[in-house]
Design a protein around this motif. Structure first.
Motif, mmCIF file in Angstrom:
data_model
loop_
_atom_site.group_PDB
_atom_site.id
_atom_site.type_symbol
_atom_site.label_atom_id
_atom_site.label_comp_id
_atom_site.label_asym_id
_atom_site.label_seq_id
_atom_site.Cartn_x
_atom_site.Cartn_y
_atom_site.Cartn_z
ATOM 1 N N UNK A 96 29.710 36.109 29.312
ATOM 2 C CA UNK A 96 30.216 37.464 29.081
ATOM 3 C C UNK A 96 29.298 38.496 29.720
ATOM 4 N N UNK A 97 29.904 39.432 30.442
ATOM 5 C CA UNK A 97 29.212 40.569 31.046
ATOM 6 C C UNK A 97 29.625 41.844 30.341
ATOM 7 N N UNK A 161 34.445 36.574 30.245
ATOM 8 C CA UNK A 161 34.761 37.865 29.655
ATOM 9 C C UNK A 161 33.971 38.971 30.340
ATOM 10 N N UNK A 162 34.610 40.125 30.468
ATOM 11 C CA UNK A 162 33.920 41.350 30.875
ATOM 12 C C UNK A 162 34.253 42.429 29.857
ATOM 13 N N UNK A 182 40.214 34.421 32.567
ATOM 14 C CA UNK A 182 39.188 35.233 31.937
ATOM 15 C C UNK A 182 39.747 36.586 31.527
ATOM 16 N N UNK A 183 39.077 37.230 30.601
ATOM 17 C CA UNK A 183 39.621 38.462 30.025
ATOM 18 C C UNK A 183 38.690 39.650 30.225
ATOM 19 N N UNK A 184 39.315 40.793 30.464
ATOM 20 C CA UNK A 184 38.641 42.089 30.526
ATOM 21 C C UNK A 184 38.956 42.834 29.231
ATOM 22 N N UNK A 185 37.916 43.210 28.505
ATOM 23 C CA UNK A 185 38.056 44.004 27.281
ATOM 24 C C UNK A 185 37.632 45.425 27.626
ATOM 25 N N UNK A 186 38.586 46.344 27.609
ATOM 26 C CA UNK A 186 38.330 47.721 28.040
ATOM 27 C C UNK A 186 38.598 48.684 26.896
#
Length: 284
Positions: A96-97, A161-162, A182-186
């Protein structure tokens, strides 16, 4: 729970894989980046900087650290952690980033939320050296990097994840470094976010309908969640810290900042939208 440092880093000059060698990171071309004694590495080449000291100042970072550690945004952190860990297999290490990690509050909250059943490989990146320095001092386990979302020093397809929280998303770069699936959580501010503060510091505020953030190219929307709650700040210091950690401090005129400085208490609406986007495989 096992928290490890994400190590699939890329040279910011040529994109080659970086290898850790004692107190530095080095690529096959011989580019070398020393690890600071606090534990972070600077991967923002001078030619990529827009100023001598980009990003949040030392004062802004300290204000944000005090405010967040007081727990005022805890419901946001909890929602981000739930979305990040949702559907994550317990048997694998989730990489995760946090792209724009600030002083590392949300990554530390994620590490706590992961509990004993999940392993995380964490990377915090921010363009502000002061933010990354503060983050590295708080927790030595993740990798902490001074860098830019516009040129992520991360190998392609290496992240699950980002997180991009109140930040500056660069979707082509996010798509490059995320694995398919992969998922982007914004997290973005909603129309009523800190409205009471804005009404004090600005002569007038615009009232706009909440916009739905479209899925970026190469992504599909998985979920959206509104996180809304009331917040009461007692005392001048937390009000000053909140203002200092937001862009409103620089957007407001002197009179507006003076009105905020005169406050001893303030009740606020926190209104944000959490979007989850999934990286789709090419051809899907």
């Amino acid at each position: 729970m096992t928290i490890t440092a994400f190590d699939a880093l890329a040279c910011p000059l040529d994109g080659a894989a970086l290898q850790r060698e004692s107190g530095s990171w080095r690529c096959a071309s011989g580019h070398n980046f020393d690890v600071a004694r606090q534990g972070y590495v600077h991967l923002l080449p001078v030619q990529k900087k827009r100023s001598l000291d980009p990003g949040d100042s030392k004062v802004m970072v300290a204000a944000r650290q005090r405010f967040l550690e007081a727990g005022y945004y805890q419901p946001i952190a909890e929602a981000v952690s739930r979305a990040t860990l949702d559907d994550a297999p317990a048997s694998t290490t989730l990489s995760c980033l946090d792209a724009g990690c600030g002083e590392g509050y949300y990554l530390r909250q994620l590490a706590w939320a992961a509990g004993d059943e999940r392993s995380l490989a964490l990377l915090g990146l921010d363009i502000s050296k002061w933010a990354v320095l503060a983050a590295a001092r708080e927790d030595k386990r993740p990798s902490w990097v001074v860098g830019s979302n516009a040129n992520l020093p991360v190998l392609p397809g290496s992240l699950d994840r980002i997180l991009c929280l109140f930040g500056f998303p660069v979707y082509p770069e996010f798509g490059r470094v995320l694995k398919p699936g992969g998922k982007l959580i914004q997290v973005d501010a909603g129309q009523d976010h800190l409205r009471e503060l804005r009404e004090i510091i600005y002569p007038e505020i615009r009232s706009e309908s909440k916009k739905v953030t479209p899925a970026p190219e190469g992504f599909r929307r998985v979920a959206s969640e509104d996180v809304r709650f009331s917040l009461h700040l007692a005392g001048a210091e937390p009000i000053a810290d909140l203002l200092a950690m937001t862009p409103h401090f620089y957007r407001a005129n002197a009179e507006g900042r003076e009105r905020a400085a005169a406050l001893n208490s303030l009740s606020l609406t926190v209104d944000v939208c959490l979007h989850t986007f999934e990286r789709v495989a090419e051809g899907d």
